[in-house]
Scaffold this active site. Structure first.
Site, mmCIF file in Angstrom:
data_model
loop_
_atom_site.group_PDB
_atom_site.id
_atom_site.type_symbol
_atom_site.label_atom_id
_atom_site.label_comp_id
_atom_site.label_asym_id
_atom_site.label_seq_id
_atom_site.Cartn_x
_atom_site.Cartn_y
_atom_site.Cartn_z
ATOM 1 N N HIS A 8 0.814 -1.222 0.000
ATOM 2 C CA HIS A 8 0.000 0.000 0.000
ATOM 3 C C HIS A 8 0.844 1.266 0.000
ATOM 4 O O HIS A 8 0.372 2.334 0.382
ATOM 5 C CB HIS A 8 -0.957 -0.012 1.202
ATOM 6 C CG HIS A 8 -1.979 -1.115 1.132
ATOM 7 N ND1 HIS A 8 -2.771 -1.488 2.175
ATOM 8 C CD2 HIS A 8 -2.325 -1.937 0.097
ATOM 9 C CE1 HIS A 8 -3.572 -2.492 1.810
ATOM 10 N NE2 HIS A 8 -3.306 -2.786 0.562
ATOM 11 N N CYS A 23 4.215 13.431 -6.490
ATOM 12 C CA CYS A 23 3.551 14.483 -7.260
ATOM 13 C C CYS A 23 2.884 13.840 -8.467
ATOM 14 O O CYS A 23 3.570 13.276 -9.327
ATOM 15 C CB CYS A 23 4.564 15.524 -7.719
ATOM 16 S SG CYS A 23 3.869 16.681 -8.923
ATOM 17 N N CYS A 81 7.509 21.570 -9.278
ATOM 18 C CA CYS A 81 6.727 21.944 -10.471
ATOM 19 C C CYS A 81 5.511 22.795 -10.103
ATOM 20 O O CYS A 81 4.790 23.264 -10.981
ATOM 21 C CB CYS A 81 6.282 20.684 -11.235
ATOM 22 S SG CYS A 81 4.841 19.859 -10.534
ATOM 23 N N GLY A 87 -1.360 -9.971 12.319
ATOM 24 C CA GLY A 87 -2.138 -8.741 12.481
ATOM 25 C C GLY A 87 -2.896 -8.294 11.257
ATOM 26 O O GLY A 87 -3.017 -7.109 11.006
ATOM 27 N N ASN A 91 -2.638 -13.597 15.692
ATOM 28 C CA ASN A 91 -3.670 -12.573 15.839
ATOM 29 C C ASN A 91 -4.368 -12.802 17.183
ATOM 30 O O ASN A 91 -4.605 -13.953 17.566
ATOM 31 C CB ASN A 91 -4.689 -12.687 14.680
ATOM 32 C CG ASN A 91 -5.496 -11.420 14.477
ATOM 33 O OD1 ASN A 91 -6.124 -10.906 15.392
ATOM 34 N ND2 ASN A 91 -5.492 -10.919 13.258
HETATM 35 P P1 NAD Z 1 -7.164 -5.255 9.558
HETATM 36 O O1 NAD Z 1 -8.576 -5.372 9.262
HETATM 37 O O2 NAD Z 1 -6.287 -6.194 8.867
HETATM 38 O O3 NAD Z 1 -7.158 -5.346 11.150
HETATM 39 C C1 NAD Z 1 -6.095 -5.455 11.999
HETATM 40 C C2 NAD Z 1 -5.974 -6.885 12.569
HETATM 41 O O4 NAD Z 1 -4.974 -6.834 13.577
HETATM 42 C C3 NAD Z 1 -7.232 -7.452 13.242
HETATM 43 O O5 NAD Z 1 -7.441 -8.763 12.757
HETATM 44 C C4 NAD Z 1 -6.886 -7.471 14.736
HETATM 45 O O6 NAD Z 1 -7.472 -8.565 15.427
HETATM 46 C C5 NAD Z 1 -5.389 -7.604 14.695
HETATM 47 N N1 NAD Z 1 -4.656 -7.091 15.851
HETATM 48 C C6 NAD Z 1 -5.019 -6.132 16.748
HETATM 49 N N2 NAD Z 1 -4.048 -5.946 17.670
HETATM 50 C C7 NAD Z 1 -3.044 -6.794 17.361
HETATM 51 C C8 NAD Z 1 -1.759 -7.085 17.932
HETATM 52 N N3 NAD Z 1 -1.303 -6.425 19.019
HETATM 53 N N4 NAD Z 1 -0.996 -8.041 17.353
HETATM 54 C C9 NAD Z 1 -1.444 -8.714 16.257
HETATM 55 N N5 NAD Z 1 -2.628 -8.487 15.689
HETATM 56 C C10 NAD Z 1 -3.429 -7.533 16.212
HETATM 57 O O7 NAD Z 1 -6.523 -3.891 9.228
HETATM 58 P P2 NAD Z 1 -7.254 -2.485 9.202
HETATM 59 O O8 NAD Z 1 -6.873 -1.804 10.433
HETATM 60 O O9 NAD Z 1 -8.688 -2.619 8.859
HETATM 61 O O10 NAD Z 1 -6.525 -1.831 7.974
HETATM 62 C C11 NAD Z 1 -6.850 -2.069 6.647
HETATM 63 C C12 NAD Z 1 -5.778 -1.421 5.776
HETATM 64 O O11 NAD Z 1 -5.284 -0.162 6.280
HETATM 65 C C13 NAD Z 1 -4.566 -2.282 5.726
HETATM 66 O O12 NAD Z 1 -3.945 -2.063 4.526
HETATM 67 C C14 NAD Z 1 -3.747 -1.697 6.847
HETATM 68 O O13 NAD Z 1 -2.459 -2.146 6.851
HETATM 69 C C15 NAD Z 1 -3.917 -0.219 6.607
HETATM 70 N N6 NAD Z 1 -3.537 0.523 7.832
HETATM 71 C C16 NAD Z 1 -2.203 0.617 8.089
HETATM 72 C C17 NAD Z 1 -1.748 1.162 9.272
HETATM 73 C C18 NAD Z 1 -0.256 1.231 9.464
HETATM 74 O O14 NAD Z 1 0.495 1.461 8.516
HETATM 75 N N7 NAD Z 1 0.222 1.010 10.667
HETATM 76 C C19 NAD Z 1 -2.655 1.605 10.241
HETATM 77 C C20 NAD Z 1 -4.041 1.513 9.945
HETATM 78 C C21 NAD Z 1 -4.457 0.946 8.739
HETATM 79 ZN ZN ZN Z 2 5.691 17.876 -9.672
#
Ligand code: NAD
Ligand code: ZN
Length: 242
Positions: A114, A122, A148, A185, A211
Site C-alpha cells: 500500500h 507528485c 513543479c 495482524g 492474531n
Molecule cells: P485489519 O482489518 O487487517 O485489522 C487489523 C488486525 O490486527 C485485526 O485482525 C486485529 O485482530 C489484529 N490485531 C489487533 N491488535 C493486534 C496485535 N497487538 N498483534 C497482532 N494483531 C493484532 O486492518 P485495518 O486496520 O482494517 O486496515 C486495513 C488497511 O489499512 C490495511 O492495509 C492496513 O495495513 C492499513 N492501515 C495501516 C496502518 C499502518 O500502517 N500502521 C494503520 C491503519 C491501517
Molecule cells: Zn511535480
C-alpha cells in the site's frame, strides 16, 4: 506453538504478511479498532482518490496526523524478531502497512503493498521526495508542494486506486515460492492482499497465523497462534534459536 516452531525449523523459504495489527503495539491504531483516528476520519471521506481530487486540503488533515503518528513511531520486539528470522529462512516481508516500521527495524526485503508515508508523490510530474525533508512544513499545517508547483500527496495507495502492480506481482511470487507463510495482524479480508495466503496455500505452503482474534483466514491455517504480535513473534524466535 511447538508445532509451529518445528514447521519453521523445517522450512527453507519463509515469507511474512503483515497488516495494521502488527503496528498496534507501536502505538498506531488499526482501522477497525475502538481507538480514535478512524472513528473520527471516515477513510472513504478522507483517504479515497475521489476525496483527494475533490478536496485535497481535507485529505491532508488526515495525512498530517498519519505522518506524525507513523514517522514518530518505533518498532517493537515483534518487528525485531522478524529481523532475526532472516537468519532462519525469512526471505521477504510483505506488508499492508505504510509506516516503514519493518525497514526501521532492519528487515532486508520489505514489499509495501500500500505504499509508504515516508515518501511524497507528485501526480503532475511523477516525482518523489522524502517526507522527512518536508516534515517541518507538514507539522506546521502547510501542504508540501513539488518543484513543479503542484501539491504533493503521500505515496500511499488511496481507496479507489490500484495497488502498485510490480510490488503485487513480486509479493505473489514470494508467496508461491515460500514453503511457509506467517500472517501477522491482518484480518485478511482486504483484496488483493488477502490473495497472498490463498496463493501460498494453493502452492503447498504451511500457514501460521498470529492474531489476538480469529479471522476469516483462521479456519484455513495450519497453526493459529492466538496473541499479540509483540508477544508471539519473540516467543517463536526464541524457541527457534534453541
Ligand atoms: P485489519 O482489518 O487487517 O485489522 C487489523 C488486525 O490486527 C485485526 O485482525 C486485529 O485482530 C489484529 N490485531 C489487533 N491488535 C493486534 C496485535 N497487538 N498483534 C497482532 N494483531 C493484532 O486492518 P485495518 O486496520 O482494517 O486496515 C486495513 C488497511 O489499512 C490495511 O492495509 C492496513 O495495513 C492499513 N492501515 C495501516 C496502518 C499502518 O500502517 N500502521 C494503520 C491503519 C491501517
Ligand atoms: Zn511535480
Amino acid at each position: 506453538m511447538e508445532k509451529a516452531v518445528r514447521a519453521i525449523k523445517r522450512a527453507d523459504k519463509i515469507a511474512v504478511l503483515t497488516g495494521a495489527g502488527m503496528s498496534v503495539e507501536s502505538g498506531i491504531a488499526p482501522f477497525r479498532g475502538e481507538d480514535g483516528l478512524w472513528k473520527k476520519f471516515d477513510p472513504q471521506e478522507y483517504a479515497s482518490l475521489s476525496a483527494f481530487n475533490r478536496d485535497p486540503e481535507k485529505s491532508w488533515e488526515l495525512f498530517r496526523i498519519q505522518i506524525e503518528e507513523c514517522l514518530g513511531a518505533e518498532p517493537h520486539e515483534g518487528h525485531y524478531s522478524l529481523v532475526e528470522l532472516e537468519d532462519h529462512g525469512l526471505n521477504a516481508v510483505v506488508t499492508q502497512n505504510v509506516d516503514s516500521l519493518h525497514q526501521k527495524a532492519g528487515n532486508e526485503k520489505v514489499l509495501e503493498l500500500h505504499g509508504s508515508l515516508a515518501e511524497l508523490f507528485c501526480s503532475s510530474c511523477n516525482s518523489r521526495e522524502g517526507t522527512e525533508d518536508h516534515l517541518d512544513e507538514i507539522v506546521e499545517g502547510d501542504i508540501p508542494h513539488c518543484g513543479c508547483g503542484s501539491m504533493f500527496r503521500p505515496d500511499v495507495v488511496l481507496f479507489g486506486e490500484p495497488l502498485p502492480r510490480n510490488v503485487l506481482s513480486v509479493s505473489q511470487r514470494e508467496a508461491e515460492e515460500a514453503d511457509l507463510l506467517i500472517t501477522v495482524g491482518t484480518s485478511a479480508v482486504v483484496q488483493p492482499a488477502a490473495s497472498i495466503p490463498t496463493l501460498a496455500k494453493r502452492t503447498g505452503s504451511v500457514l501460521i497465523e498470529i492474531n489476538p482474534e480469529r479471522t476469516p483466514l483462521t479456519p484455513r491455517v495450519d497453526h493459529f497462534l492466538k496473541g499479540k504480535a509483540g508477544e508471539k513473534l519473540p516467543e517463536l524466535v526464541e524457541q527457534i534459536r534453541d
